[in-house]
Design an enzyme around this catalytic site. Structure first.
Site, PDB file in Angstrom:
ATOM      1  N   SER A 159      13.791  19.643  -7.487  1.00  0.00           N
ATOM      2  CA  SER A 159      12.466  19.017  -7.348  1.00  0.00           C
ATOM      3  C   SER A 159      11.417  19.989  -6.795  1.00  0.00           C
ATOM      4  O   SER A 159      10.758  19.700  -5.789  1.00  0.00           O
ATOM      5  CB  SER A 159      12.558  17.761  -6.471  1.00  0.00           C
ATOM      6  OG  SER A 159      13.293  16.763  -7.128  1.00  0.00           O
ATOM      7  N   TYR A 181      22.726  10.276 -13.341  1.00  0.00           N
ATOM      8  CA  TYR A 181      21.385  10.308 -13.928  1.00  0.00           C
ATOM      9  C   TYR A 181      21.301   9.310 -15.084  1.00  0.00           C
ATOM     10  O   TYR A 181      22.033   9.418 -16.074  1.00  0.00           O
ATOM     11  CB  TYR A 181      21.006  11.720 -14.396  1.00  0.00           C
ATOM     12  CG  TYR A 181      20.814  12.715 -13.262  1.00  0.00           C
ATOM     13  CD1 TYR A 181      20.619  12.282 -11.943  1.00  0.00           C
ATOM     14  CD2 TYR A 181      20.819  14.084 -13.499  1.00  0.00           C
ATOM     15  CE1 TYR A 181      20.444  13.195 -10.906  1.00  0.00           C
ATOM     16  CE2 TYR A 181      20.644  14.997 -12.453  1.00  0.00           C
ATOM     17  CZ  TYR A 181      20.463  14.541 -11.156  1.00  0.00           C
ATOM     18  OH  TYR A 181      20.291  15.434 -10.128  1.00  0.00           O
ATOM     19  N   PHE A 187      10.177  13.272  -0.182  1.00  0.00           N
ATOM     20  CA  PHE A 187      11.367  12.924  -0.959  1.00  0.00           C
ATOM     21  C   PHE A 187      10.900  12.066  -2.126  1.00  0.00           C
ATOM     22  O   PHE A 187      10.774  10.854  -1.993  1.00  0.00           O
ATOM     23  CB  PHE A 187      12.373  12.189  -0.052  1.00  0.00           C
ATOM     24  CG  PHE A 187      13.727  11.973  -0.686  1.00  0.00           C
ATOM     25  CD1 PHE A 187      14.595  13.036  -0.889  1.00  0.00           C
ATOM     26  CD2 PHE A 187      14.140  10.706  -1.078  1.00  0.00           C
ATOM     27  CE1 PHE A 187      15.847  12.854  -1.457  1.00  0.00           C
ATOM     28  CE2 PHE A 187      15.394  10.508  -1.651  1.00  0.00           C
ATOM     29  CZ  PHE A 187      16.239  11.588  -1.843  1.00  0.00           C
ATOM     30  N   GLU A 239       7.884  11.760  -3.274  1.00  0.00           N
ATOM     31  CA  GLU A 239       6.629  11.034  -3.025  1.00  0.00           C
ATOM     32  C   GLU A 239       5.625  11.280  -4.139  1.00  0.00           C
ATOM     33  O   GLU A 239       4.705  10.506  -4.342  1.00  0.00           O
ATOM     34  CB  GLU A 239       6.039  11.445  -1.677  1.00  0.00           C
ATOM     35  CG  GLU A 239       6.627  10.633  -0.539  1.00  0.00           C
ATOM     36  CD  GLU A 239       6.243  11.196   0.805  1.00  0.00           C
ATOM     37  OE1 GLU A 239       5.048  11.256   1.098  1.00  0.00           O
ATOM     38  OE2 GLU A 239       7.164  11.577   1.558  1.00  0.00           O
TER      39      GLU A 239
END
Ligand code: NAP
Length: 305
Positions: A215, A52, A221, A223
């Protein structure tokens, strides 16, 4: 804050997890403030990955920890390893050096949990076993798990790895429901009946592995966010109506919908807004009715068989 037991352990952790993937997108002062806010509303679980922000997210968190009055022992720190630019890498050498890098960046001497980030098809399970043994014996990692893995991939690991695999981090949310669709449309021939995940939901429940839903507000994915998105007017209208009924917000409801599932999941929120953290925490205790849960599932685009 709703609590769950982490995997097969007796360790109580918050059902809401603070995802640190976007923490490098805000000022460091704001990062400190939102981490403190998360703890204030009862979140004790923080999710990282070595990749990250190319390590920057762990570094920022490490400085936040150092500069705040938060105590290491009150927090559950989890990170993930195994993704390198252009390759997946579950080799012993990489797992160990990745954990050492994460510990250094976070400024701590141990992780509460370590997950393998995304399957490396070139993995040698014996190497993973050796890496986990070493990290565990050295006191650097307490518990282990995986992310984005199917049941048979986990079984393959279990043949070699001595430590129990306690968690599986998977994408799941109102607009990403593959994990449950195949169980609802079972024995049919339409698209949702296709089992992409090898009955991972049932496998996780049978084996007391904690599913960590990542998420939760995205569709597709990465979007975009489905909340307050003009592409999904009907869904947003129903969410607003149900949220009002429970006196929570749509953001809170979208998390409560995940936590209502009896699989005792955790939800990993990625917001960097304090007001949303408060809304999500406030909704964690809500127990949605069966009717409302299925109503949301249907209006999200799933026609019940
Ligand atoms: N294992 C894996 O492969 C994997 C993959 C991806 C992520 N993760 C983990 O999951 C965590 C969460 O991922 P995520 O950040 O994608 O999750 P998310 O919570 O679905 O998305 C967060 C993003 O959505 C925005 N957002 C939320 N509600 C909104 C609203 N009502 N209107 C507009 N924007 C809104 C947030 O913006 P604001 O900041 O403005 O609220 C933030 O940019 C990560 O931090 C990481 O720990 C794991």
């Amino acid at each position: 804050m709703k609590k769950i037991k982490f995997g097969t352990t007796n360790e109580e952790v918050s059902a809401v997890v603070f995802g640190c993937m976007r923490i490098n997108g805000i000022e460091e002062k704001a990062a400190q403030s939102i981490v403190e806010k998360a703890v204030e509303v009862g979140i004790n679980f923080f999710d990282h990955a070595d990749i990250y922000g190319k390590g920057e997210c762990e570094e920022i968190f490490g400085r936040v920890l150092k500069n705040s009055s938060l105590k290491r022992e009150d927090l559950w720190l989890q990170t993930k390893c195994g993704i390198r630019p252009g390759t997946f890498d579950f080799s012993k050498e990489h797992i160990i050096s990745s954990v050492e890098g994460s510990l250094k960046r976070l400024g701590v001497d141990h992780l509460d949990s370590l997950l393998l980030h995304r399957p490396d098809t070139l993995m040698e399970p014996e190497e993973i076993a050796a890496a986990f043994d070493q990290l565990h014996q050295e006191g650097k990692v307490r518990y282990f798990g995986v992310s984005n893995q199917k049941p048979l991939q986990i079984e393959l690991l279990k043949k070699y790895v001595g430590q129990p695999l306690q968690a599986n981090q998977l994408q799941f949310g109102i607009k990403h429901t593959g994990m449950i669709d195949s169980g609802i449309y079972v024995n049919m021939t339409n698209e949702p009946s296709v089992d992409h995940d090898g009955s991972i939901l049932e496998y996780s429940r049978l084996n007391d592995m904690t599913i960590q839903a990542w998420s939760p507000y995205q569709y597709g994915f990465f979007e975009g966010v489905f909340l307050d998105n003009d592409k999904f007017p009907e869904l947003n209208a129903v969410l607003a109506e149900i949220a009002e009924k429970y006196q929570i917000t749509k953001n809170g409801l979208a998390s409560a919908w995940i936590l209502r599932h009896p699989a005792k999941m955790q939800v990993i929120t990625g917001t960097m807004k304090e007001f949303r953290i408060e809304e999500i925490a406030a909704a964690a205790e809500i127990n949605l009715s069966r009717e409302d849960w299925y109503k949301i599932y249907e209006v999200a685009g799933n026609k019940l068989p």
